[in-house]
Design an enzyme around this catalytic site. Structure first.
Site, mmCIF file in Angstrom:
data_model
loop_
_atom_site.group_PDB
_atom_site.id
_atom_site.type_symbol
_atom_site.label_atom_id
_atom_site.label_comp_id
_atom_site.label_asym_id
_atom_site.label_seq_id
_atom_site.Cartn_x
_atom_site.Cartn_y
_atom_site.Cartn_z
ATOM 1 N N GLU A 105 6.035 7.784 -7.253
ATOM 2 C CA GLU A 105 5.833 8.091 -5.839
ATOM 3 C C GLU A 105 4.424 7.741 -5.399
ATOM 4 O O GLU A 105 4.217 7.194 -4.306
ATOM 5 C CB GLU A 105 6.120 9.574 -5.575
ATOM 6 C CG GLU A 105 7.579 9.961 -5.664
ATOM 7 C CD GLU A 105 8.431 9.340 -4.577
ATOM 8 O OE1 GLU A 105 7.901 9.075 -3.471
ATOM 9 O OE2 GLU A 105 9.623 9.098 -4.828
ATOM 10 N N TYR A 142 -5.485 2.048 -2.727
ATOM 11 C CA TYR A 142 -6.685 2.883 -2.737
ATOM 12 C C TYR A 142 -6.895 3.564 -4.084
ATOM 13 O O TYR A 142 -6.014 4.256 -4.596
ATOM 14 C CB TYR A 142 -6.594 3.941 -1.634
ATOM 15 C CG TYR A 142 -6.506 3.347 -0.252
ATOM 16 C CD1 TYR A 142 -7.604 2.717 0.333
ATOM 17 C CD2 TYR A 142 -5.314 3.407 0.466
ATOM 18 C CE1 TYR A 142 -7.517 2.163 1.598
ATOM 19 C CE2 TYR A 142 -5.224 2.848 1.743
ATOM 20 C CZ TYR A 142 -6.328 2.229 2.298
ATOM 21 O OH TYR A 142 -6.239 1.676 3.546
ATOM 22 N N TYR A 157 5.460 15.038 1.713
ATOM 23 C CA TYR A 157 6.518 14.075 1.412
ATOM 24 C C TYR A 157 6.660 13.869 -0.093
ATOM 25 O O TYR A 157 7.766 13.915 -0.639
ATOM 26 C CB TYR A 157 6.235 12.729 2.092
ATOM 27 C CG TYR A 157 7.247 11.678 1.707
ATOM 28 C CD1 TYR A 157 8.464 11.588 2.368
ATOM 29 C CD2 TYR A 157 7.007 10.810 0.644
ATOM 30 C CE1 TYR A 157 9.415 10.649 2.006
ATOM 31 C CE2 TYR A 157 7.956 9.871 0.263
ATOM 32 C CZ TYR A 157 9.143 9.793 0.949
ATOM 33 O OH TYR A 157 10.086 8.871 0.567
ATOM 34 N N ASP A 187 11.422 10.051 6.136
ATOM 35 C CA ASP A 187 10.384 9.030 6.192
ATOM 36 C C ASP A 187 10.755 8.020 7.275
ATOM 37 O O ASP A 187 11.707 8.233 8.035
ATOM 38 C CB ASP A 187 10.190 8.357 4.825
ATOM 39 C CG ASP A 187 11.405 7.549 4.376
ATOM 40 O OD1 ASP A 187 12.427 7.534 5.104
ATOM 41 O OD2 ASP A 187 11.343 6.928 3.304
ATOM 42 N N CYS A 197 19.932 -0.742 6.643
ATOM 43 C CA CYS A 197 19.419 -0.415 7.974
ATOM 44 C C CYS A 197 17.915 -0.615 8.053
ATOM 45 O O CYS A 197 17.187 0.244 8.549
ATOM 46 C CB CYS A 197 19.795 1.024 8.336
ATOM 47 S SG CYS A 197 19.758 1.366 10.113
#
Length: 314
Positions: free
Chosen positions: A50, A97, A135, A153, A201
């Site tokens: 993640e 980062y 999240y 999201d 989608c």
């Protein structure tokens, strides 16, 4: 589809929500993209995926994920590592980062020092780890422990906006996502709805080729208007053929089988003449080719003559 906050309550999910849920899960379980972090319930491995996936292409993440876990296979290994080595790894694999590497190293230390090497299993507790926002915490709780909330999201918002006319309002998106997710099934559901947004989608939708399981209910598929919060709205929708297609599907959803003279005025106020039965039959033929409606002939009750009728495809 309105973006006004005041419209946040003017939407509803399909009445057959159970069928909507079953269709998505069945579609996902039948075939989905294979990522190694989908094959594990190890919260550490999932957390690494993640954090790496934040604004980084998944194709680049997979190799880095394997290499990272080969080098530091547990939180204990990562916590014991020199932070400079972790940051160096991050930089050499172009993972964005470098502070993410620092936070991941600190989170591993927290798991070891504050939780005895065992990951917490709720979104709230996971959010206490360094660099783990709501999240990411929910994703780890969902995919590692099947104990998360509905993921919301950008991809999920796009799906809900297009499929069910959920307005561009964070509260409405949260409500719709939560209402749709089957209780106690956050692992499969969140994977499935994210897969839908990623495969079928996207900004440029691929509904038919991806065999989107929600075409039957999808407002965007019916109208051809695939604008979304992260996709520029098509300015020519008003009065367009896409709008008329949507009106046909909407009328048939509401009223069931309709004869042309019943359906036509519900599609356009100037129905008749050049925009009469011949025009409507052509529009219906397009929708029939797309598998959205069925057109047939039936005997008219008043005189027994045949008339053309339309209904939603079964």
């Amino acid at each position: 589809m309105s973006e006004a906050e005041g419209d946040a309550e003017n939407w509803t999910l399909p009445s057959d929500a159970d069928a909507v849920r079953e269709a998505l899960v069945s579609w996902y379980e039948a075939d989905h993209r294979s990522f190694p972090w989908r094959e594990t319930t190890d919260p550490y491995a999932i957390l690494v995926s993640e954090v790496m996936s934040q604004q980084t292409q998944l194709s680049r993440v997979e190799d880095a994920w394997h290499a990272f876990l080969d080098r530091w296979p547990t939180t204990a290994d990562l916590a014991a590592a020199d932070r400079a080595d972790v940051v160096g790894f991050w930089s050499s694999h172009s993972l964005g980062y470098n502070n993410r590497a620092k936070y991941l190293h600190e989170a591993a230390n927290q798991v070891e020092d504050e939780y005895g090497g065992e990951f917490p299993d709720t979104p709230d507790e996971l959010s206490e780890l360094m660099g783990v926002g709501p999240y990411t915490a929910n994703a780890v709780a969902s995919f590692a422990f099947n104990n998360g909330d509905a993921v919301v999201d950008t991809n999920v918002k796009r799906v809900l906006y297009r499929a069910f006319d959920v307005p561009d309002d964070d509260a409405a998106f949260e409500e719709a996502a939560s209402e749709l997710m089957p209780e106690g099934e956050s692992r499969v559901w969140n994977n499935a709805v994210m897969e839908l947004g990623g495969v079928a989608c996207g900004k440029a939708p691929d509904c038919d080729a991806a065999e989107c399981p929600w075409r039957e209910w999808c407002s965007a598929y019916a109208s051809g208007d695939f604008s979304a919060p992260d996709v520029p709205e098509q300015s020519t929708f008003e009065g367009s053929r896409r709008q008329k297609r949507g009106r046909v599907v909407g009328a048939l959803r509401e009223h069931g089988e309709l004869a042309l003279d019943e359906l036509g005025p519900r599609v356009r106020v100037d129905y008749g003449g050049d925009t009469g039965a011949a025009w409507l039959k052509e529009l219906l033929a397009d929708l029939e080719d797309d598998g959205l409606v069925e057109v047939a002939e039936r005997a008219r009750e008043s005189d027994g003559d045949e008339e053309t009728v339309a209904r939603l495809a079964r």
